[in-house]
Design a protein around this motif. Structure first.
Motif, PDB file in Angstrom:
ATOM      1  N   ASP A  95       0.819  -1.214   0.000  1.00 20.72           N
ATOM      2  CA  ASP A  95       0.000   0.000   0.000  1.00 20.72           C
ATOM      3  C   ASP A  95       0.858   1.272   0.000  1.00 20.72           C
ATOM      4  N   ARG A  96       2.167   1.119   0.246  1.00 26.21           N
ATOM      5  CA  ARG A  96       3.061   2.295   0.201  1.00 26.21           C
ATOM      6  C   ARG A  96       3.614   2.530  -1.205  1.00 26.21           C
ATOM      7  N   ASP A 277       7.451   7.524   0.461  1.00 30.78           N
ATOM      8  CA  ASP A 277       7.656   7.980   1.838  1.00 30.78           C
ATOM      9  C   ASP A 277       8.913   7.317   2.409  1.00 30.78           C
ATOM     10  N   GLY A 278       9.399   7.851   3.483  1.00 28.04           N
ATOM     11  CA  GLY A 278      10.585   7.282   4.127  1.00 28.04           C
ATOM     12  C   GLY A 278      11.868   7.920   3.606  1.00 28.04           C
ATOM     13  N   THR A 305      11.877   9.817  -0.707  1.00 30.06           N
ATOM     14  CA  THR A 305      11.939  11.166  -1.290  1.00 30.06           C
ATOM     15  C   THR A 305      13.122  11.903  -0.680  1.00 30.06           C
ATOM     16  N   LEU A 306      13.958  12.463  -1.548  1.00 37.28           N
ATOM     17  CA  LEU A 306      15.109  13.248  -1.087  1.00 37.28           C
ATOM     18  C   LEU A 306      14.706  14.716  -1.052  1.00 37.28           C
ATOM     19  N   ALA A 335      12.990  15.291  -4.538  1.00 32.16           N
ATOM     20  CA  ALA A 335      13.155  14.362  -5.657  1.00 32.16           C
ATOM     21  C   ALA A 335      12.573  13.016  -5.269  1.00 32.16           C
ATOM     22  N   GLU A 336      11.605  12.550  -6.071  1.00 32.91           N
ATOM     23  CA  GLU A 336      10.953  11.272  -5.821  1.00 32.91           C
ATOM     24  C   GLU A 336      11.636  10.169  -6.628  1.00 32.91           C
TER      25      GLU A 336
END
Length: 609
Positions: A95-96, A277-278, A305-306, A335-336
């Motif tokens: 789900d993430r 996320d994370g 994500t940075l 940045a993803e």
């Protein structure tokens, strides 16, 4: 046993690469001095704190009955990160996961139009900025294209096609989802085409073939399709599953079809998802040192994500993200996954291909970076040291007689330095000369580089600057220290010149070339000069001060004889040719006889192959 080192019963010992005897002793609860004694008994002289090669550790383990396992760098890194509760391979809840853009690497032979193709996709001019029109770095760009009624992003990596950049192409294949294999329709399949194809197959990524330059008069796209079937790529139109697209990068023909083929391949063959996320994780695509902005790294985010302000560690470099820039130099806030960005704020230049990750605070990333640096130093020190056995000591002393070319390599990016060093060590050179690289680094040539070059133990080292220069102050210092600095901007120029320099270090080889022969017809005695031989030149020529040997009845009776004087009648002569008579005196031979044959020769340097 007198030295007191314990014996193992097949017990497993895990040691990192470059471990010392002290590290080994800690694992088996022994005194390091006893292991030094054991190594001496085995014929090797190793100190307790010296980094040991894998072979040395395995030899000692076998001798003592321990099963020594050398931990791979990857496993070491996992163990290191585990200390900080970081697990790069942790499973991600479905789900993430969100859909991410495909990462596409453009590969192919040099000069087949890869960068021009990217040009056409990006509508900008990259080739003009490349030395000789050859890509020397990996460029990373993201473009947005309309596809089936929605805007889709695609990330492109441009890899160099020159043969020296094998490692960079292999890295490009490992971080990619789809490979675009560019083949020129007028040139066909070439060596680096096959190599790029093998990299893509090894990485198990789908391939889209762009048959470029179809607008040229001698273009033959069908021939390319036919050639690639021999390598397992069968075009869809022939019943296969590989998409072939005819393109012409200069006029921009077929670009939309190529992008559509990439997206169709991604949708059909791949499930491209990643968590946004994370903390961010990813890979360093390229890195270099900028005079004004410090260490810069182009990174490709793979998970998370940075964001600006994150603390990150990349290989042995760490820092806080001061700013992130996209391919157009514009600031990016975050940045993803699958987004390439240029990161500012690292304390040093990471290696191309290093993994990067964001952590909670500066202290954590600094500790990870420092431990990685220490481990790399130990491993490189172990690899650089040759095993000093009692039997090889004399060989090492003899090696001091070898001629060596010592280099300091500085470049504008870590990928370029790595590629240049790899290419130089592939040059085939005879055993009597050695190539040594005592330092390699990223950034301008500095005073410390000159100091290192001038202090080299063998001889003064030459500094190679690849797309970097030295300041006037450093140039003056190099002149005073008699250190040569050579600048290059195209890799094959550097390889050719260094190969020529290596061959120039070889001691010249000489071969004997016969000049002529003469027969002694008469011998005269002179009170002033001694014995004078009256000769007839039978072939070639005789030259004054030339080397000669004397043959009597076909047997050599004198070697290393010199024709000290040569006369025609009463005149001195420099040389006398076939069919003429002459008088001569010989130094180094005092008893010429009638009928002796004088054979003259000279030693000429043989050209090296």
């Amino acid at each position: 046993m007198s030295s007191g080192a314990p014996r193992g019963q097949g017990q497993e010992i895990r040691l990192s690469r470059g471990a010392s005897l002290s590290d080994f002793a800690d694992k088996i609860n022994a005194n390091p001095g006893s292991l030094v004694q054991e190594m001496f008994n085995l014929g090797e002289m190793v100190t307790a704190t010296q980094s040991c090669s894998d072979d040395t550790l395995l030899l000692l383990g076998e001798h003592l009955g321990f099963d020594v396992q050398i931990v791979s760098p990857e496993d070491e890194d996992r163990a290191l990160l585990a200390q900080f509760n970081i697990d790069l391979d942790a499973a991600v809840d479905e789900d993430r996961l969100v859909t991410r853009p495909p990462v596409v690497t453009v590969m192919g032979h040099v000069d087949h139009g890869k960068t021009k193709l990217l040009d056409a996709i990006r509508k900008t001019n990259v080739v003009a900025g490349e030395a000789g029109g050859i890509t020397q770095h990996i460029g990373a760009y993201q473009v947005v294209v309309p596809h089936q009624g929605e805007e889709r992003a695609i990330t492109f990596l441009d890899t160099p096609g020159h043969e020296a950049f094998t490692a960079m192409r292999a890295r490009g294949a490992q971080v990619t989802d789809i490979v675009i294999l560019v083949v020129a329709a007028d040139d066909g399949v070439m060596p680096q085409t096959v190599e790029a194809l093998n990299h893509a197959k090894a990485a198990e990524v789908p391939i889209v073939v762009a048959v470029n330059k179809v607008d040229k008069p001698d273009a033959n796209p069908d021939k390319v399709r036919q050639q690639l079937t021999d390598y397992g790529l069968l075009a869809e139109e022939y019943g296969g599953d590989t998409m072939f697209v005819n393109v012409a990068a200069k006029p921009g023909t077929g670009i939309d079809e190529l992008l559509e083929a990439v997206l169709l391949t991604a949708d059909a063959s791949l499930e491209l998802t990643a968590p946004t996320d994370g903390p961010a994780q990813g890979v360093v695509v390229e890195s270099h040192l900028d005079k004004g902005r410090g260490a810069l790294a182009t990174v490709l985010v793979q998970k998370g994500t940075l964001r600006a302000g994150d603390s990150i560690v990349a290989g042995g470099a760490h820092g806080r993200v001061r700013a992130m820039l996209d391919e157009n130099g514009k600031t990016v806030a975050e940045a993803e996954p699958a987004r390439p960005v240029l990161v500012l704020g690292l304390t040093s230049v990471p290696g191309a291909g290093d993994t990067f990750l964001a952590a909670e605070d500066d202290r954590t990333v600094r500790q990870i970076a420092e431990q990685r640096q220490a481990r790399r130093r130990a491993a490189s020190f172990a690899n650089s040291r040759s095993r000093a056995t009692l039997e090889t000591l004399m060989e090492q002393l003899k090696e001091g007689e070898k001629t060596s070319l010592t280099l300091v390599i500085k470049g504008d990016s870590s990928g370029s330095v790595e590629a240049l060093e790899d290419a130089l060590f592939k040059i085939e050179i005879p055993d009597e000369i050695q190539l040594k690289v005592i330092h390699r680094g990223v950034g301008a040539i500095t005073e410390s580089d000159v100091n290192l070059a001038s202090a080299s133990s063998d001889s003064t080292a030459t500094i190679i600057g690849f797309n970097v220069r030295a300041s006037n102050k450093v140039k003056d210092m190099a002149d005073r220290a008699n250190v040569e600095i050579r600048y290059y901007s195209v890799i094959y120029q550097a390889i050719e010149e260094i190969e020529a320099a290596l061959k120039g270090l070889l001691k010249p080889e000489y071969e004997e070339v016969e000049l002529g022969t003469a027969e002694i017809r008469e011998v005269f005695r002179s009170s002033k000069i001694g014995l004078i031989a009256g000769c007839m030149v039978r072939s070639g020529l005789l030259r004054r001060n030339g080397k000669a040997r004397i043959l009597r009845d076909g047997v050599v009776v004198a070697e290393n004889v010199t024709i000290s004087s040569l006369r025609r009648f009463k005149d001195d002569a420099t040389e006398v040719r076939e069919g003429f008579e002459c008088g001569l005196t010989l130094s180094g031979f005092g008893s010429p006889q009638i009928g002796d044959v004088i054979e003259t020769f000279e030693m000429r340097e043989k050209p090296r192959a």
